[in-house]
Design a protein around this motif. Sequence first.
Motif, PDB file in Angstrom:
ATOM      1  N   ARG A   1      33.246  67.847  36.320  1.00 18.50           N
ATOM      2  CA  ARG A   1      34.345  66.952  36.693  1.00 18.50           C
ATOM      3  C   ARG A   1      34.190  66.372  38.097  1.00 18.50           C
ATOM      4  NH1 ARG A   1      38.797  71.707  37.547  1.00 18.50           N
ATOM      5  NH2 ARG A   1      38.236  72.089  39.703  1.00 18.50           N
ATOM      6  N   ALA A   2      33.257  66.883  38.878  1.00 17.66           N
ATOM      7  CA  ALA A   2      33.095  66.428  40.258  1.00 17.66           C
ATOM      8  C   ALA A   2      32.189  65.208  40.387  1.00 17.66           C
ATOM      9  CB  ALA A   2      32.541  67.559  41.120  1.00 17.66           C
ATOM     10  N   PHE A   3      31.541  64.800  39.297  1.00 15.64           N
ATOM     11  CA  PHE A   3      30.631  63.661  39.340  1.00 15.64           C
ATOM     12  C   PHE A   3      31.094  62.582  38.369  1.00 15.64           C
ATOM     13  CE2 PHE A   3      28.027  67.172  40.826  1.00 15.64           C
ATOM     14  CZ  PHE A   3      27.383  66.622  41.910  1.00 15.64           C
ATOM     15  N   ARG A   4      30.880  61.326  38.759  1.00 19.02           N
ATOM     16  CA  ARG A   4      31.202  60.182  37.911  1.00 19.02           C
ATOM     17  C   ARG A   4      29.992  59.253  37.881  1.00 19.02           C
ATOM     18  NH1 ARG A   4      34.903  63.083  37.132  1.00 19.02           N
ATOM     19  NH2 ARG A   4      37.094  62.775  37.594  1.00 19.02           N
ATOM     20  N   ARG A   5      29.816  58.575  36.770  1.00 19.47           N
ATOM     21  CA  ARG A   5      28.772  57.552  36.669  1.00 19.47           C
ATOM     22  C   ARG A   5      29.444  56.191  36.588  1.00 19.47           C
ATOM     23  NH1 ARG A   5      23.176  58.715  35.024  1.00 19.47           N
ATOM     24  NH2 ARG A   5      23.148  56.483  35.319  1.00 19.47           N
ATOM     25  N   VAL A   6      28.992  55.267  37.379  1.00 20.04           N
ATOM     26  CA  VAL A   6      29.426  53.880  37.318  1.00 20.04           C
ATOM     27  C   VAL A   6      28.141  53.063  37.193  1.00 20.04           C
ATOM     28  CG1 VAL A   6      30.598  51.983  38.483  1.00 20.04           C
ATOM     29  CG2 VAL A   6      31.473  54.317  38.711  1.00 20.04           C
ATOM     30  N   GLY A   7      27.835  52.667  35.975  1.00 20.94           N
ATOM     31  CA  GLY A   7      26.550  52.016  35.732  1.00 20.94           C
ATOM     32  C   GLY A   7      25.446  53.031  35.980  1.00 20.94           C
ATOM     33  N   ARG A   8      24.551  52.699  36.863  1.00 20.14           N
ATOM     34  CA  ARG A   8      23.457  53.620  37.205  1.00 20.14           C
ATOM     35  C   ARG A   8      23.777  54.488  38.415  1.00 20.14           C
ATOM     36  NH1 ARG A   8      17.707  50.878  36.989  1.00 20.14           N
ATOM     37  NH2 ARG A   8      17.341  52.954  37.796  1.00 20.14           N
ATOM     38  N   ARG A   9      24.890  54.200  39.085  1.00 16.64           N
ATOM     39  CA  ARG A   9      25.245  54.942  40.298  1.00 16.64           C
ATOM     40  C   ARG A   9      25.901  56.263  39.952  1.00 16.64           C
ATOM     41  NH1 ARG A   9      28.326  51.419  44.523  1.00 16.64           N
ATOM     42  NH2 ARG A   9      27.475  53.006  45.885  1.00 16.64           N
ATOM     43  N   VAL A  10      25.530  57.284  40.682  1.00 23.87           N
ATOM     44  CA  VAL A  10      26.163  58.598  40.549  1.00 23.87           C
ATOM     45  C   VAL A  10      27.059  58.785  41.760  1.00 23.87           C
ATOM     46  CG1 VAL A  10      25.783  61.076  40.407  1.00 23.87           C
ATOM     47  CG2 VAL A  10      24.172  59.506  39.302  1.00 23.87           C
ATOM     48  N   LEU A  11      28.334  59.070  41.486  1.00 20.51           N
ATOM     49  CA  LEU A  11      29.319  59.213  42.548  1.00 20.51           C
ATOM     50  C   LEU A  11      29.895  60.618  42.544  1.00 20.51           C
ATOM     51  CD1 LEU A  11      31.241  55.912  41.798  1.00 20.51           C
ATOM     52  CD2 LEU A  11      29.457  56.240  43.494  1.00 20.51           C
ATOM     53  N   VAL A  12      30.237  61.101  43.713  1.00 21.95           N
ATOM     54  CA  VAL A  12      30.892  62.397  43.864  1.00 21.95           C
ATOM     55  C   VAL A  12      32.385  62.129  44.015  1.00 21.95           C
ATOM     56  CG1 VAL A  12      31.093  64.471  45.272  1.00 21.95           C
ATOM     57  CG2 VAL A  12      28.879  63.356  45.015  1.00 21.95           C
ATOM     58  N   ASP A  13      33.185  62.768  43.181  1.00 14.56           N
ATOM     59  CA  ASP A  13      34.638  62.727  43.318  1.00 14.56           C
ATOM     60  C   ASP A  13      34.979  63.836  44.318  1.00 14.56           C
ATOM     61  OD1 ASP A  13      37.383  62.933  43.085  1.00 14.56           O
ATOM     62  OD2 ASP A  13      37.361  62.485  40.942  1.00 14.56           O
ATOM     63  N   VAL A  14      35.197  63.450  45.563  1.00 12.19           N
ATOM     64  CA  VAL A  14      35.328  64.408  46.662  1.00 12.19           C
ATOM     65  C   VAL A  14      36.433  65.442  46.429  1.00 12.19           C
ATOM     66  CG1 VAL A  14      35.778  64.668  49.130  1.00 12.19           C
ATOM     67  CG2 VAL A  14      34.258  62.862  48.326  1.00 12.19           C
ATOM     68  N   PRO A  15      37.659  65.056  46.082  1.00 15.02           N
ATOM     69  CA  PRO A  15      38.696  66.079  45.866  1.00 15.02           C
ATOM     70  C   PRO A  15      38.346  67.038  44.723  1.00 15.02           C
ATOM     71  CG  PRO A  15      39.703  63.918  46.071  1.00 15.02           C
ATOM     72  CD  PRO A  15      38.232  63.711  46.013  1.00 15.02           C
ATOM     73  N   GLU A  16      37.762  66.514  43.646  1.00 13.09           N
ATOM     74  CA  GLU A  16      37.373  67.367  42.515  1.00 13.09           C
ATOM     75  C   GLU A  16      36.241  68.312  42.907  1.00 13.09           C
ATOM     76  OE1 GLU A  16      38.575  67.875  39.525  1.00 13.09           O
ATOM     77  OE2 GLU A  16      40.173  66.414  39.725  1.00 13.09           O
ATOM     78  N   TYR A  17      35.288  67.814  43.684  1.00 16.92           N
ATOM     79  CA  TYR A  17      34.176  68.649  44.129  1.00 16.92           C
ATOM     80  C   TYR A  17      34.688  69.804  44.996  1.00 16.92           C
ATOM     81  CZ  TYR A  17      29.863  70.108  46.382  1.00 16.92           C
ATOM     82  OH  TYR A  17      28.819  70.859  46.849  1.00 16.92           O
ATOM     83  N   LEU A  18      35.546  69.484  45.957  1.00 13.35           N
ATOM     84  CA  LEU A  18      36.078  70.528  46.834  1.00 13.35           C
ATOM     85  C   LEU A  18      36.920  71.542  46.064  1.00 13.35           C
ATOM     86  CD1 LEU A  18      37.000  68.334  49.924  1.00 13.35           C
ATOM     87  CD2 LEU A  18      35.053  69.884  49.690  1.00 13.35           C
ATOM     88  N   ALA A  19      37.702  71.074  45.086  1.00 13.03           N
ATOM     89  CA  ALA A  19      38.502  71.989  44.269  1.00 13.03           C
ATOM     90  C   ALA A  19      37.604  72.893  43.429  1.00 13.03           C
ATOM     91  CB  ALA A  19      39.446  71.193  43.369  1.00 13.03           C
ATOM     92  N   ALA A  20      36.545  72.330  42.855  1.00 10.65           N
ATOM     93  CA  ALA A  20      35.627  73.129  42.040  1.00 10.65           C
ATOM     94  C   ALA A  20      34.918  74.179  42.886  1.00 10.65           C
ATOM     95  CB  ALA A  20      34.623  72.224  41.347  1.00 10.65           C
ATOM     96  N   ILE A  21      34.526  73.818  44.079  1.00 12.59           N
ATOM     97  CA  ILE A  21      33.864  74.777  44.968  1.00 12.59           C
ATOM     98  C   ILE A  21      34.842  75.894  45.362  1.00 12.59           C
ATOM     99  CG2 ILE A  21      32.814  75.062  47.263  1.00 12.59           C
ATOM    100  CD1 ILE A  21      31.003  73.735  45.160  1.00 12.59           C
ATOM    101  N   ARG A  22      36.082  75.532  45.655  1.00 13.60           N
ATOM    102  CA  ARG A  22      37.087  76.548  45.980  1.00 13.60           C
ATOM    103  C   ARG A  22      37.303  77.504  44.810  1.00 13.60           C
ATOM    104  NH1 ARG A  22      39.437  72.573  48.751  1.00 13.60           N
ATOM    105  NH2 ARG A  22      40.891  71.898  47.237  1.00 13.60           N
ATOM    106  N   GLU A  23      37.375  76.962  43.593  1.00 17.21           N
ATOM    107  CA  GLU A  23      37.573  77.805  42.406  1.00 17.21           C
ATOM    108  C   GLU A  23      36.394  78.750  42.217  1.00 17.21           C
ATOM    109  OE1 GLU A  23      38.193  75.316  39.017  1.00 17.21           O
ATOM    110  OE2 GLU A  23      40.030  74.442  39.864  1.00 17.21           O
ATOM    111  N   ARG A  24      35.183  78.252  42.410  1.00 13.22           N
ATOM    112  CA  ARG A  24      33.992  79.089  42.221  1.00 13.22           C
ATOM    113  C   ARG A  24      33.918  80.195  43.284  1.00 13.22           C
ATOM    114  NH1 ARG A  24      29.751  78.177  39.151  1.00 13.22           N
ATOM    115  NH2 ARG A  24      28.299  78.848  40.737  1.00 13.22           N
ATOM    116  N   SER A  25      34.328  79.887  44.486  1.00 14.28           N
ATOM    117  CA  SER A  25      34.234  80.889  45.551  1.00 14.28           C
ATOM    118  C   SER A  25      35.348  81.931  45.441  1.00 14.28           C
ATOM    119  CB  SER A  25      34.261  80.227  46.923  1.00 14.28           C
ATOM    120  OG  SER A  25      35.500  79.599  47.145  1.00 14.28           O
ATOM    121  N   ALA A  26      36.462  81.577  44.815  1.00  9.28           N
ATOM    122  CA  ALA A  26      37.581  82.519  44.668  1.00  9.28           C
ATOM    123  C   ALA A  26      37.349  83.494  43.531  1.00  9.28           C
ATOM    124  CB  ALA A  26      38.880  81.751  44.433  1.00  9.28           C
ATOM    125  N   GLY A  27      36.559  83.075  42.530  1.00 13.74           N
ATOM    126  CA  GLY A  27      36.395  83.900  41.335  1.00 13.74           C
ATOM    127  C   GLY A  27      35.248  84.794  41.316  1.00 13.74           C
TER     128      GLY A  27
END
Length: 69
Positions: free
Chosen positions: A43-69
């Motif tokens: 959920r932290a990555f999005r594709r727009v055409g050929r570009r790969v984008l990082v969804d910053v809030p989703e990335y930070l939330a996913a990292i927080r979830e992984r570090s808490a568990g």
Amino acid sequence: MMTPTLVPITDLATLRAAGIAYPSTEHAWRWLYRCRADRGLERAFRRVGRRVLVDVPEYLAAIRERSAG
């Protein structure tokens, strides 16, 4: 200055400004994108055409979830 929500994986300066210090290289970001399913970061990555984008809030939330568990 407001940090954009979607940042290209090639824009390392903006990713660092958003509070993401790791990965620190474009090559590492590309590897993380390829392994996103294994790392629970789909959920932290999005594709727009050929570009790969990082969804910053989703990335930070996913990292927080992984570090808490």
